[in-house]
Motif scaffolding. Structure first.
Motif, PDB file in Angstrom:
ATOM      1  N   VAL A  15      11.739  -9.061  -9.411  1.00 12.90           N
ATOM      2  CA  VAL A  15      11.111  -7.928  -8.716  1.00 12.90           C
ATOM      3  C   VAL A  15      11.645  -6.600  -9.230  1.00 12.90           C
ATOM      4  CG1 VAL A  15      10.770  -6.800  -6.475  1.00 12.90           C
ATOM      5  CG2 VAL A  15      10.551  -9.279  -6.662  1.00 12.90           C
ATOM      6  N   GLU A  16      12.947  -6.503  -9.458  1.00 13.74           N
ATOM      7  CA  GLU A  16      13.529  -5.240  -9.917  1.00 13.74           C
ATOM      8  C   GLU A  16      12.986  -4.846 -11.288  1.00 13.74           C
ATOM      9  OE1 GLU A  16      15.349  -1.799  -9.362  1.00 13.74           O
ATOM     10  OE2 GLU A  16      15.319  -3.393  -7.878  1.00 13.74           O
ATOM     11  N   LYS A  19       9.291  -3.898 -10.862  1.00 18.26           N
ATOM     12  CA  LYS A  19       9.174  -2.604 -10.177  1.00 18.26           C
ATOM     13  C   LYS A  19       9.452  -1.467 -11.161  1.00 18.26           C
ATOM     14  CE  LYS A  19      11.423   0.111  -6.605  1.00 18.26           C
ATOM     15  NZ  LYS A  19      12.577   0.138  -5.708  1.00 18.26           N
ATOM     16  N   VAL A  30       5.678   3.841  -5.668  1.00 19.70           N
ATOM     17  CA  VAL A  30       6.305   2.778  -4.879  1.00 19.70           C
ATOM     18  C   VAL A  30       6.037   3.069  -3.404  1.00 19.70           C
ATOM     19  CG1 VAL A  30       8.449   1.593  -4.281  1.00 19.70           C
ATOM     20  CG2 VAL A  30       8.096   2.437  -6.624  1.00 19.70           C
ATOM     21  N   HIS A  32       6.509   0.716  -0.842  1.00 22.34           N
ATOM     22  CA  HIS A  32       7.690   0.184  -0.159  1.00 22.34           C
ATOM     23  C   HIS A  32       8.299  -0.936  -0.979  1.00 22.34           C
ATOM     24  CE1 HIS A  32       5.785  -3.569   1.294  1.00 22.34           C
ATOM     25  NE2 HIS A  32       4.713  -2.833   1.531  1.00 22.34           N
ATOM     26  N   ASP A  33       9.571  -1.171  -0.713  1.00 20.62           N
ATOM     27  CA  ASP A  33      10.352  -2.230  -1.352  1.00 20.62           C
ATOM     28  C   ASP A  33      11.060  -2.928  -0.194  1.00 20.62           C
ATOM     29  OD1 ASP A  33      12.169  -3.828  -2.736  1.00 20.62           O
ATOM     30  OD2 ASP A  33      12.661  -2.267  -4.182  1.00 20.62           O
ATOM     31  N   THR A  34      10.683  -4.169   0.072  1.00 19.24           N
ATOM     32  CA  THR A  34      11.110  -4.846   1.295  1.00 19.24           C
ATOM     33  C   THR A  34      11.872  -6.128   1.016  1.00 19.24           C
ATOM     34  OG1 THR A  34       9.154  -3.971   2.402  1.00 19.24           O
ATOM     35  CG2 THR A  34      10.262  -5.820   3.473  1.00 19.24           C
ATOM     36  N   GLN A  35      12.937  -6.319   1.757  1.00 18.81           N
ATOM     37  CA  GLN A  35      13.691  -7.570   1.728  1.00 18.81           C
ATOM     38  C   GLN A  35      13.507  -8.223   3.094  1.00 18.81           C
ATOM     39  OE1 GLN A  35      15.882  -8.411  -1.034  1.00 18.81           O
ATOM     40  NE2 GLN A  35      15.981 -10.441  -0.115  1.00 18.81           N
ATOM     41  N   ARG A  40      12.060 -10.921  -1.448  1.00 17.66           N
ATOM     42  CA  ARG A  40      11.914  -9.499  -1.732  1.00 17.66           C
ATOM     43  C   ARG A  40      10.554  -9.268  -2.362  1.00 17.66           C
ATOM     44  NH1 ARG A  40      14.938  -5.933  -6.256  1.00 17.66           N
ATOM     45  NH2 ARG A  40      13.933  -3.963  -5.756  1.00 17.66           N
ATOM     46  N   ALA A  42       7.659  -5.782  -3.325  1.00 20.54           N
ATOM     47  CA  ALA A  42       7.423  -4.343  -3.353  1.00 20.54           C
ATOM     48  C   ALA A  42       5.928  -4.102  -3.508  1.00 20.54           C
ATOM     49  CB  ALA A  42       8.184  -3.696  -4.507  1.00 20.54           C
ATOM     50  N   GLN A  43       5.458  -3.039  -2.882  1.00 18.03           N
ATOM     51  CA  GLN A  43       4.056  -2.641  -3.003  1.00 18.03           C
ATOM     52  C   GLN A  43       4.005  -1.334  -3.768  1.00 18.03           C
ATOM     53  OE1 GLN A  43       1.551  -3.044   0.455  1.00 18.03           O
ATOM     54  NE2 GLN A  43       0.294  -1.296  -0.145  1.00 18.03           N
TER      55      GLN A  43
END
Length: 135
Positions: A15-16, A19, A30, A32-35, A40, A42-43
Motif C-alpha cells: 500500500v505504501e 500510494k 489522497v 484517506h489512508d486507513t488502518q 490497510r 487508501a483512497q
C-alpha cells in the motif's frame, strides 16, 4: 434514478509503495489512508475526477486489474507530465479505424483516437485517452 461509479478497487502488494506512485507520480489526491486492524487501504482521486481508486490487499491478485482508463483533453501534454513525474509510460499511440495502435504522428487527429499506456508498480494496467469533444 442516477447511478454513478465512484470507486474502483485496485489490488496492490504494498500500500505504501502504491500510494507513493499514485499520489507523487500521478498526482492523485489522497482522500484517506486507513488502518483497520491488520488491513490497510487508501483512497485516492485523480484531479478533476468523480471516481476514486482504493488501493489495498484483498481478493484480487496484485497487478491483475487491466484496462483502467483515464481521460484527458491533451494526450501529448499528459505524456509530457507523466514523463516529468518519472512514470514509465509508452509513447502516444493512435488507435486506427482499421484496428490496432500505431505511433501517433503530428498529422493525426487524436480526439478519441489518441492513447498512451502505463502500469503501476504491481503491473495494474492503465490507458489514457484524449477526448476533447463529446457528441
Amino acid at each position: 434514478m442516477r447511478w454513478t461509479l465512484e470507486v474502483v478497487v485496485v489490488p496492490v502488494s504494498d500500500v505504501e509503495r502504491a500510494k507513493a506512485f499514485y499520489a507523487d507520480r500521478l498526482g492523485f489526491h489522497v482522500d484517506h489512508d486507513t488502518q483497520a486492524g491488520s488491513v490497510r487501504f487508501a483512497q485516492l482521486t485523480p484531479p478533476g475526477s468523480g471516481c476514486s481508486i482504493v488501493i489495498g490487499m484483498g481478493s484480487m491478485a496484485p497487478g491483475s486489474l487491466q484496462g483502467l482508463q483515464l481521460v484527458v483533453n491533451d494526450i501529448r501534454a499528459a505524456h509530457a507530465e507523466l514523463v516529468a513525474r518519472g512514470v514509465e509510460v509508452g509513447e502516444v499511440q493512435y488507435a486506427s479505424r482499421e484496428g490496432g495502435f500505431r505511433p501517433a504522428t503530428d498529422d493525426d487527429d487524436l480526439n478519441n483516437s489518441g492513447f498512451l499506456f502505463f502500469s503501476d508498480p504491481d503491473g495494474n494496467g492503465w490507458a489514457v485517452q484524449q477526448i476533447t469533444a463529446r457528441p
